[in-house]
Design a protein around this motif. Structure first.
Motif, short mmCIF file in Angstrom:
data_model
loop_
_atom_site.label_atom_id
_atom_site.label_comp_id
_atom_site.label_asym_id
_atom_site.label_seq_id
_atom_site.Cartn_x
_atom_site.Cartn_y
_atom_site.Cartn_z
N UNK A 2 113.68 71.03 -14.18
CA UNK A 2 114.18 69.84 -13.50
C UNK A 2 113.72 69.79 -12.05
N UNK A 3 113.91 70.90 -11.31
CA UNK A 3 113.56 70.82 -9.89
C UNK A 3 112.06 70.89 -9.66
N UNK A 4 111.30 71.53 -10.58
CA UNK A 4 109.84 71.50 -10.43
C UNK A 4 109.30 70.10 -10.75
N UNK A 5 109.99 69.38 -11.64
CA UNK A 5 109.59 68.00 -11.92
C UNK A 5 109.83 67.11 -10.70
N UNK A 6 110.99 67.31 -10.05
CA UNK A 6 111.28 66.54 -8.84
C UNK A 6 110.26 66.86 -7.75
N UNK A 7 109.98 68.15 -7.56
CA UNK A 7 108.96 68.51 -6.57
C UNK A 7 107.61 67.93 -6.96
N UNK A 8 107.30 67.95 -8.27
CA UNK A 8 106.02 67.41 -8.74
C UNK A 8 105.86 65.94 -8.38
N UNK A 9 106.97 65.18 -8.43
CA UNK A 9 106.92 63.77 -8.06
C UNK A 9 106.61 63.63 -6.57
N UNK A 10 107.23 64.47 -5.76
CA UNK A 10 106.97 64.46 -4.31
C UNK A 10 105.53 64.85 -4.03
N UNK A 11 105.06 65.87 -4.73
CA UNK A 11 103.68 66.34 -4.55
C UNK A 11 102.68 65.26 -4.95
N UNK A 12 102.94 64.59 -6.07
CA UNK A 12 102.06 63.51 -6.52
C UNK A 12 102.06 62.37 -5.50
N UNK A 13 103.23 62.08 -4.96
CA UNK A 13 103.36 61.04 -3.93
C UNK A 13 102.50 61.39 -2.72
N UNK A 14 102.57 62.65 -2.26
CA UNK A 14 101.76 63.08 -1.12
C UNK A 14 100.28 62.94 -1.43
N UNK A 15 99.89 63.34 -2.63
CA UNK A 15 98.48 63.26 -3.02
C UNK A 15 97.97 61.82 -2.97
N UNK A 16 98.75 60.91 -3.54
CA UNK A 16 98.32 59.52 -3.62
C UNK A 16 98.38 58.81 -2.27
N UNK A 17 99.36 59.14 -1.47
CA UNK A 17 99.49 58.49 -0.16
C UNK A 17 98.42 58.98 0.82
N UNK A 18 98.11 60.27 0.75
CA UNK A 18 97.13 60.82 1.69
C UNK A 18 95.71 60.80 1.13
#
Length: 289
Positions: A206-222
């Motif tokens: 669960x928490x790695x999935x939440x972090x994964x969403x944040x990580x994906x967000x950073x990748x796409x935004x930057x």
């Protein structure tokens, strides 16, 4: 300027992402003694370093194979799609890490009060760390290899079909489920009860999935691979916030100050999330989210 685009259909993109996840996790168990030695054993760690490195190299030709040539001026190279580029690299190295540290103001305050910060000023701490295979796995190899497979390789395949918004939520599912393999070791080596091992692994998923969403967000935004890598390394270092340690403080005033630091960090992170990841800061014309 010629470039490439990804024009495979949506099901093919999902299957490729699934294949990448299977290759990554499967590579951790190809060694003959993988079921007898702990994941923290130096031999296991070194062999897994080799395995994931080979997988990361093997998926690059696959990314090339499934790309299509384009003469569109807005098309980008395979490596640009994967977030490997120089434009905006300085801000990508600094700002997302600072943003992630803002989220962890509470745990960082706890580290300060516990005296952990003093360790970081000791050269011996860093010398010992870089010689430690567990530290290298958690802070270098895991962030680099996992972000490469689960972000840099998957998002270029998913975004053309599902868009940036949905991809932020779809991509982490592969990352979260991939962490369920730890349940095998809990049962076979640590002799944990199946139910207890499943509950622990489900929480981790669960928490790695939440972090994964944040990580994906950073990748796409930057539009940079290095941004989620540094955030990943920092989060691995901090671990899951020790809320129980905060509540264990007998001094009520101190306890409420710590709680306020946790809340402030979360609120400040939410407020700064979009401004500090604005694509123009990173010369990002590849993804828009």
């Amino acid at each position: 300027m010629a470039g490439v685009v990804y024009e495979i259909d949506s099901w093919q993109s999902i299957l490729l992402c699934f294949l990448f996840a299977v290759l990554y996790v499967g590579s951790l168990y190809i060694w003959s003694d993988s079921g007898t030695k702990s994941r923290d054993h130096p031999d296991t760690i070194k062999r897994r370093f080799t395995s994931v490195t080979v997988v990361c190299i093997l998926v690059i030709p696959l990314m090339w194979f499934f790309s299509s040539s384009s003469t569109n001026v807005n098309a980008h190279s395979v490596f640009e799609w994967m977030g490997i580029r120089f434009n905006g690299i300085i801000t990508a190295l600094v700002i997302p890490l600072i943003l992630t540290m803002v989220l962890f103001i509470g745990p960082l305050t706890l580290h300060y009060m516990d005296g952990v910060f003093r360790l970081y000023l000791e050269p011996r701490y860093w010398i010992t760390s870089v010689k430690n295979t567990i530290w290298l796995r958690n802070h270098v190899v895991a962030p680099l290899s996992e972000e490469f497979i689960f972000r840099a390789c998957m998002l270029p395949l998913l975004v053309p079909h599902f868009g940036e918004g949905w991809s932020v939520f779809i991509c982490p599912l592969f990352f979260g489920v991939a962490h369920l393999h730890h349940m095998i070791e809990k049962i076979t080596q640590h002799k944990e009860d199946v139910k207890e091992a499943f509950q622990t692994s489900a929480f981790q998923m669960a928490y790695t999935t939440v972090f994964g969403a944040y990580s994906a967000f950073l990748f796409l935004r930057t539009g940079h691979f290095i941004a989620p890598v540094l955030a990943h390394a920092f989060c691995n270092h901090m671990g899951f916030p020790a809320f129980n340690e905060v509540l264990a403080y007998n001094d009520k005033t101190l306890r409420w100050r710590l709680i306020a630091a946790f809340v402030f960090g979360l609120v400040a992170w939410i407020y700064l999330l979009y401004p500090l990841t604005a694509p123009f800061l990173y010369s990002n014309d590849i993804y828009y989210v």
